[in-house]
Design a protein around this motif. Structure first.
Motif, PDB file in Angstrom:
ATOM      1  N   ASN A 187       0.720  -1.344   0.021  1.00  0.00           N
ATOM      2  CA  ASN A 187       0.076  -0.003  -0.107  1.00  0.00           C
ATOM      3  C   ASN A 187       0.890   1.324   0.180  1.00  0.00           C
ATOM      4  O   ASN A 187       0.231   2.286   0.035  1.00  0.00           O
ATOM      5  N   MET A 242     -15.442  10.984  -0.368  1.00  0.00           N
ATOM      6  CA  MET A 242     -14.136  11.909   0.288  1.00  0.00           C
ATOM      7  C   MET A 242     -13.210  12.283  -0.511  1.00  0.00           C
ATOM      8  O   MET A 242     -12.695  13.617  -0.494  1.00  0.00           O
ATOM      9  N   GLU A 255      -1.437   6.521   8.482  1.00  0.00           N
ATOM     10  CA  GLU A 255      -0.868   5.408   8.274  1.00  0.00           C
ATOM     11  C   GLU A 255       0.863   5.417   7.901  1.00  0.00           C
ATOM     12  O   GLU A 255       1.127   6.630   7.161  1.00  0.00           O
ATOM     13  N   THR A 298      -7.717  -2.644  10.158  1.00  0.00           N
ATOM     14  CA  THR A 298      -8.821  -3.651   9.649  1.00  0.00           C
ATOM     15  C   THR A 298      -8.232  -4.929   8.863  1.00  0.00           C
ATOM     16  O   THR A 298      -8.663  -6.112   8.997  1.00  0.00           O
ATOM     17  N   ILE A 303      -7.476 -10.519  -0.096  1.00  0.00           N
ATOM     18  CA  ILE A 303      -5.955 -10.939   0.141  1.00  0.00           C
ATOM     19  C   ILE A 303      -5.769 -11.181   1.443  1.00  0.00           C
ATOM     20  O   ILE A 303      -5.024 -12.299   1.750  1.00  0.00           O
TER      21      ILE A 303
HETATM   22  N1  EPU Z   1     -14.742   5.723   2.704  1.00  0.00           N
HETATM   23  C1  EPU Z   1     -15.774   6.655   2.533  1.00  0.00           C
HETATM   24  N2  EPU Z   1     -15.737   7.438   1.392  1.00  0.00           N
HETATM   25  C2  EPU Z   1     -14.468   7.758   0.805  1.00  0.00           C
HETATM   26  C3  EPU Z   1     -13.378   6.828   1.091  1.00  0.00           C
HETATM   27  C4  EPU Z   1     -13.465   5.892   2.103  1.00  0.00           C
HETATM   28  O1  EPU Z   1     -16.884   6.369   2.979  1.00  0.00           O
HETATM   29  O2  EPU Z   1     -14.190   8.517  -0.098  1.00  0.00           O
HETATM   30  C5  EPU Z   1     -15.059   4.743   3.942  1.00  0.00           C
HETATM   31  C6  EPU Z   1     -14.593   3.383   3.358  1.00  0.00           C
HETATM   32  O3  EPU Z   1     -15.830   2.848   3.015  1.00  0.00           O
HETATM   33  C7  EPU Z   1     -14.285   2.780   4.826  1.00  0.00           C
HETATM   34  C8  EPU Z   1     -13.389   3.868   5.290  1.00  0.00           C
HETATM   35  O4  EPU Z   1     -13.908   5.116   4.800  1.00  0.00           O
HETATM   36  O5  EPU Z   1     -15.257   2.476   5.590  1.00  0.00           O
HETATM   37  C9  EPU Z   1     -11.928   3.571   5.395  1.00  0.00           C
HETATM   38  O6  EPU Z   1     -11.533   3.578   3.868  1.00  0.00           O
HETATM   39  P1  EPU Z   1     -10.233   4.183   3.354  1.00  0.00           P
HETATM   40  O7  EPU Z   1     -10.382   5.046   2.326  1.00  0.00           O
HETATM   41  O8  EPU Z   1      -9.438   4.296   4.538  1.00  0.00           O
HETATM   42  O9  EPU Z   1      -9.521   2.894   2.679  1.00  0.00           O
HETATM   43  P2  EPU Z   1      -8.927   2.512   1.278  1.00  0.00           P
HETATM   44  O10 EPU Z   1      -8.145   3.628   0.895  1.00  0.00           O
HETATM   45  O11 EPU Z   1      -9.898   2.362   0.454  1.00  0.00           O
HETATM   46  C10 EPU Z   1      -6.731   1.487   2.227  1.00  0.00           C
HETATM   47  C11 EPU Z   1      -6.018   0.012   2.049  1.00  0.00           C
HETATM   48  C12 EPU Z   1      -6.731  -0.905   2.491  1.00  0.00           C
HETATM   49  C13 EPU Z   1      -6.980  -0.911   4.213  1.00  0.00           C
HETATM   50  C14 EPU Z   1      -7.678   0.400   4.319  1.00  0.00           C
HETATM   51  C15 EPU Z   1      -7.918   0.598   5.745  1.00  0.00           C
HETATM   52  C16 EPU Z   1      -4.879   0.778  -0.046  1.00  0.00           C
HETATM   53  C17 EPU Z   1      -4.642   0.350  -1.456  1.00  0.00           C
HETATM   54  N3  EPU Z   1      -5.844  -0.152   0.721  1.00  0.00           N
HETATM   55  O12 EPU Z   1      -7.952   1.373   1.669  1.00  0.00           O
HETATM   56  O13 EPU Z   1      -6.075  -2.127   2.302  1.00  0.00           O
HETATM   57  O14 EPU Z   1      -7.981  -1.979   4.635  1.00  0.00           O
HETATM   58  O15 EPU Z   1      -7.028   1.598   3.617  1.00  0.00           O
HETATM   59  O16 EPU Z   1      -6.933   1.073   6.339  1.00  0.00           O
HETATM   60  O17 EPU Z   1      -4.086   1.399   0.514  1.00  0.00           O
HETATM   61  C18 EPU Z   1      -5.280  -4.263   1.744  1.00  0.00           C
HETATM   62  O18 EPU Z   1      -4.411  -3.998   1.344  1.00  0.00           O
HETATM   63  O19 EPU Z   1      -5.601  -5.654   1.468  1.00  0.00           O
HETATM   64  C19 EPU Z   1      -6.496  -3.391   1.765  1.00  0.00           C
HETATM   65  C20 EPU Z   1      -7.899  -3.626   1.705  1.00  0.00           C
END
Ligand code: EPU
Length: 418
Positions: free
Chosen positions: A23, A126, A189, A304, A370
């Motif tokens: 990530n 967001m 992070e 998570t 994953i």
């Molecule tokens: N959310 C919203 N609106 C948005 C963005 C996010 O409602 O515009 C919500 C999501 O639905 C969720 C929460 O906010 O409920 C957190 O999501 P976040 O945006 O932090 O996650 P992400 O950027 O989509 C990354 C990692 C994930 C990891 C999460 C949380 C990457 C590529 N992915 O996802 O990693 O679980 O942060 O730490 O960086 C993985 O590596 O297998 C993986 C899923």
């Protein structure tokens, strides 16, 4: 049928090397779109998601090649094709991370809208609101989001939730905006701090990354640089869970305890002994672990991504543990697979009640994503008989040779590709 087969084995022993963080890698690759030139990235894991992000960049005109086992060379041209097609975004929703860099460097971006996934809905509201605050405008049509930004201008953005992806997209747009951007309630992070370090070396002016308030002073020009990625804390956590389940004593080379404080504390409460040593993390587990309650939270809380590992550990721990998911509503689907292995787990909304039993029982199970896939593999270490994890390509998205690395610690884990 491709599968990972796990059989009970001796306690784990030896040293295992943790790779670069998926990530961080995906985001740093996207950030290369901010300036033309050559980038050499080191500590790049050999995983499918990196291949997919390479395909995304190639579709935009970037020349991407593996220049060493863990090295990637990117040649970013002056002119980019600012579009991420559906067939790639559909393979990996993290492709949305090109939106901010493309708007900053091309003034336009056309990116397929990512759908939901096994975790449930995955909105990007967001990301869009933050980029709009910087002056971008968006239209959605035919499954694509099209963005425009004549001039990005710095402003204060207060995130409703510390979203990792939204923080990164806004950060990468803000480095080229006019004036100062402040991102409040930013995600903290370690991979975001790594991205910011990369951007700074490109010439950006970012302070506070890794804290809840990030300041970005926009600059006119950025330049290509080389970078070595931080280690993958979730891969390191997977080896910790493995030793918790199989018992034994291992050294996780390259792991950074300072990126995993809360995890180390929790596993300590369960009875594991984990301590930082020069160049890595030493972990020791003997006897049955104790159940604890776990709630996932944004960093520095329990990630998570660690949760399936905890559910696996608790399924054979002494006592009852309650696991609460606060980030992704749908992230309990793999529980049915663990139940097929005899685990006593009841889910209710975003909670799982895990009642520890002595041993799991090996069974055919399917990797749904994953992290859950990796958790099923390590759960097999605490199961009698054979555990066969199908759909291992989900595991390959984020882990380089998980079966081989666990085998190098003495576990009986084999990968079969048919
Ligand atoms: N959310 C919203 N609106 C948005 C963005 C996010 O409602 O515009 C919500 C999501 O639905 C969720 C929460 O906010 O409920 C957190 O999501 P976040 O945006 O932090 O996650 P992400 O950027 O989509 C990354 C990692 C994930 C990891 C999460 C949380 C990457 C590529 N992915 O996802 O990693 O679980 O942060 O730490 O960086 C993985 O590596 O297998 C993986 C899923």
């Amino acid at each position: 049928m491709d599968r990972i087969v796990v059989r009970p084995g001796p306690p784990l022993a030896g040293t295992v090397q943790v790779g670069g963080a998926k990530n961080a890698c995906l985001k740093v690759m996207a950030a290369s779109l901010l300036a033309p030139g050559r980038y050499v990235l080191d500590n790049v894991p050999r995983i499918i998601d990196v291949e997919t992000m390479s395909d995304v960049l190639v579709a935009m005109g970037v020349d991407v090649r593996r220049s060493g086992p863990h090295q990637l060379t990117l040649d970013v041209p002056e002119e980019l094709t600012p579009e991420a097609p559906y067939e790639l975004v559909e393979r990996m929703r993290a492709s949305i991370i090109v939106l901010g860099p493309l708007l900053a460097s091309c003034g336009v971006a056309r990116v397929a809208l990512p759908g939901g996934d096994d975790f449930g809905p995955r909105p990007i509201d967001m990301h869009l609101r933050g980029l709009e605050a910087l002056g971008a405008s968006f239209e959605a049509a035919h499954g694509y989001i099209e963005g425009r930004a004549e001039q990005l201008t710095g402003t204060r953005i207060l995130l409703e939730f510390p979203s990792v992806g939204a923080t990164e997209n806004i950060l990468m747009a803000a480095v080229r905006a006019k004036g100062v951007t402040v991102i409040d309630n930013a995600a903290r992070e370690p991979e975001i701090a790594d991205l910011a370090a990369f951007l700074d070396r490109m010439g950006a002016r970012v302070t506070g990354a890794g804290t809840s308030t990030i300041h970005v002073e926009g600059v006119e020009e950025l330049a290509s640089v080389d970078h070595t990625l931080v280690p993958d804390r979730v891969e390191a956590a997977t080896f910790l869970a493995a030793v918790g389940l199989a018992r034994g004593e291992i050294f996780i080379e390259g792991a950074r305890a300072d990126h995993m404080d809360m995890l180390v504390q929790k596993l300590g409460e369960m009875g594991m002994r984990i301590s930082p040593a020069s160049g890595g993390l030493w972990a020791y587990s003997r006897g049955r672990l104790r159940a604890v309650d776990v709630a996932t939270l944004p960093y520095p809380g329990i990630a998570t991504d660690y949760k399936p590992l905890f559910v696996a550990l608790l399924s054979v721990a002494d006592g009852v543990g309650i696991v609460t998911e606060n980030l992704f509503a749908g992230r309990f689907r793999y529980v049915d697979e663990l139940t097929r292995m005899g685990a006593d787990i009841r889910t209710e909304g975003n909670h799982a009640v895990v009642r520890g039993i002595d041993r799991l029982s090996g069974a055919p199970v399917r990797a749904p994503d994953i992290r859950a896939g990796a958790a099923l593999v390590v759960a097999g270490l605490a199961a009698d008989g054979e555990t066969v994890v199908t759909d291992p390509q989900h595991v390959d998205r984020g882990y380089e040779n998980l079966a081989g690395k666990l085998s190098s610690l003495g576990a009986d884990v084999s990968r079969f590709n048919d």
